[in-house]
Design a protein around this motif. Structure first.
Motif, short mmCIF file in Angstrom:
data_model
loop_
_atom_site.label_atom_id
_atom_site.label_comp_id
_atom_site.label_asym_id
_atom_site.label_seq_id
_atom_site.Cartn_x
_atom_site.Cartn_y
_atom_site.Cartn_z
N TRP A 339 0.92 -1.21 0.06
CA TRP A 339 0.04 0.04 0.09
C TRP A 339 0.91 1.26 0.12
O TRP A 339 0.75 2.27 -0.79
CB TRP A 339 -0.97 -0.08 1.36
N VAL A 349 -5.73 3.25 -6.61
CA VAL A 349 -4.95 3.37 -5.31
C VAL A 349 -3.45 3.60 -5.49
O VAL A 349 -2.76 4.52 -4.70
CB VAL A 349 -5.22 2.25 -4.59
N VAL A 370 -7.99 5.67 -0.79
CA VAL A 370 -6.98 4.85 -0.05
C VAL A 370 -7.09 4.50 1.34
O VAL A 370 -6.51 3.34 1.68
CB VAL A 370 -5.42 5.37 -0.60
N PRO A 424 -12.75 0.31 -5.35
CA PRO A 424 -11.50 1.07 -6.01
C PRO A 424 -11.60 1.04 -7.62
O PRO A 424 -11.25 1.96 -8.17
CB PRO A 424 -10.24 0.41 -5.48
#
Length: 501
Positions: A339, A349, A370, A424
């Motif tokens: 991430w 993202v 996010v 997403p």
């Protein structure tokens, strides 16, 4: 307060790096014959900054940190120092523990009082209480003023005199309570000689960034600092403000104000911004009305933190949400690293994380995307993401950052319902339909079609091959399946509320 008897005063600049419409400065000029200015690079704060270290060929003992915020502050102080010198004065800059440096400086200058604008973070409040006690031992007053918000603490309350926890009624009461005096600019024009000439022993100029332990960051190339930089951005935004409600959700468009860093460090006055937004709202501008709502959200989160200081220590606003068991262990750390590095396999993202890592900025819509992905797709503690943003955002503001992360994870006041989980892919298709933002930050995907760029793993082998993409080599496979993650999140959150069928 001294009612005009103070001969000398010291204005301690902190989150208010400007010389106009400045509450503390206004009061200092009203009460003092001579006014000094200081800023302290507080090592209690600087030493906590992780930065990115580089030795630049120097010895290991001379490692320097990379932090855009310190550079922004330094450049803003240089502007203030130049402005003061043009008026026969100058800025005194110290590097050390503020609780030690400020009393020493105030005593050495022989001032009767120190003037500062209020800071609402719990650690800053504790620092200022300690500071006031130390200064009082030397018969030096310490006065604080409201400056970085329109309404503070308990100024906006419910009909039963309690603190709001829901935004819309707070906003409505905020607007009803607003008076012309709340937005009136503070007159900071000195009378002849009020900006004190610095004694030679104090006229040292600004220390270099390197002497503070930091590198220049090149921030000025895309985010000019100081009030002049703020005015430049503001003037540009005012040309677009009437369309703000349309463009603000699309990261590839120039739709937002880009004023958050200037607000964070007070190079622009919040009163001036609200005054302009409110005036345009009354004239019927939907864009200005929407933007004013965002500025009121800012006040709301400051109010929440001031009245619930436990939030600064990682507590969920809704205590029941502290019962949630987040993913942990080595796999959780791998997911978090992916991430952080923008390697989740979900292009929007990842593009958002690349924007943050490269520039210190992230579009507000993407902050929600996010944050939801971290807590509700990856099942990771929202506090991990909060801390990452705190370390990397140039506009980092504890109250808003905490409020935003708790909103996304559903643990905060007036947050999204726990069962609302951003998809997403849908977010990408809706807010970056042409894939322009994704292409800007993930060039490896640039040759994919507008349809496939949102979910490359769904593209056919022929299209991937034509685009020169091998998943797992040129771009990651998704690290989680969103549909599976959604089901797991509903189970995870069931400790808070029973999931509806």
């Amino acid at each position: 307060m001294s009612n005009g008897t103070s001969r000398k005063g010291l204005v301690w600049l902190r989150r208010d790096l400007r010389l106009y419409d400045h509450a503390a400065l206004k009061h200092a000029l009203a009460e003092c014959q001579a006014v000094y200015f200081c800023f302290i690079f507080d090592t209690d704060i600087l030493d906590q900054l992780p930065g990115q270290q580089s030795n630049l060929g120097l010895s290991k003992s001379a490692l320097l940190k990379f932090d855009r915020r310190v550079d922004f502050i330094w450049q803003s102080l240089a502007e203030i120092d130049l402005e003061l010198r043009n008026q026969g004065s100058g800025l005194i800059v110290r590097h050390g523990k503020a609780v030690e440096e400020l009393p020493l400086l105030a005593t050495a200058l022989g001032v009767s009082a120190v003037y500062a604008n209020s800071d609402y973070e719990p650690s800053a409040i504790a620092r200022d209480v300690s500071m006031a006690k130390t200064l009082a031992k030397n018969d030096i007053g310490f006065y604080e003023f409201k400056d970085q918000v329109i309404f503070e603490k308990k100024e906006i309350l419910t009909n039963s005199n309690t603190v709001f926890s829901v935004f819309t009624p707070y906003k409505n009461n905020w607007l009803r309570s607003l008076r012309e005096i709340d937005l009136a600019p503070h007159d900071c024009l000195p009378k002849a000689g009020q900006f004190a000439r610095l004694p030679k022993a104090f006229d040292l100029g600004l220390p270099s960034l390197a002497s503070l332990g930091f590198l220049p960051t090149g921030l000025e190339q895309y985010l000019p600092a100081g009030s002049k930089g703020g005015e430049l951005f503001l003037n540009d935004f005012l040309k677009r403000i009437d369309q703000y409600q349309i463009g603000r959700d699309f990261p590839a468009l120039k739709g937002v104000s880009y004023l958050s860093t200037h607000l964070r460090f007070g190079t622009l006055s919040i009163r001036g911004l609200v005054r302009e937004a409110h005036r345009r709202m009354l004239a019927g501008s939907l864009g200005a009305t929407t933007w004013l709502g965002e500025l009121i959200w800012r006040d709301f989160y400051f109010m929440i933190l001031a009245n619930h200081p436990r939030l600064a220590n990682g507590a969920a606003f809704k205590p029941d949400y502290d019962k949630i068991v987040w993913e942990s262990g080595l796999q959780a750390k791998k997911l978090f690293t992916a991430w952080c590095e923008g390697k989740t396999g979900y292009p929007l993202v990842d593009a958002a994380m690349h924007q943050l890592n490269q520039s210190g900025y992230m579009h507000n819509r993407l902050r929600m995307v996010v944050a939801s992905f971290l807590s509700k797709d990856l099942g990771l503690d929202w506090r991990w993401g909060e801390a990452y943003f705190a370390a990397h955002l140039t506009d980092f503001e504890l109250a808003s950052n905490n409020g935003g992360w708790q909103w996304a994870s559903s643990s905060g006041c007036d947050s999204q319902p726990y069962f609302r989980i951003f998809n997403p892919i849908t977010q990408s298709e809706r807010f970056d339909a042409q894939g322009n933002f994704i292409r800007r930050y993930i060039p490896a995907l640039s040759k994919l079609s507008n349809k496939s760029i949102h979910a490359p793993w769904l593209a056919g082998h022929i299209e991937l091959e034509a685009a020169g993409i091998l998943l797992g080599r040129d771009y990651p496979e998704p690290i989680v399946d969103h549909d599976v993650a959604r089901k797991n999140t509903l189970i995870r959150y069931s400790v808070v509320k029973k999931v509806a069928p």
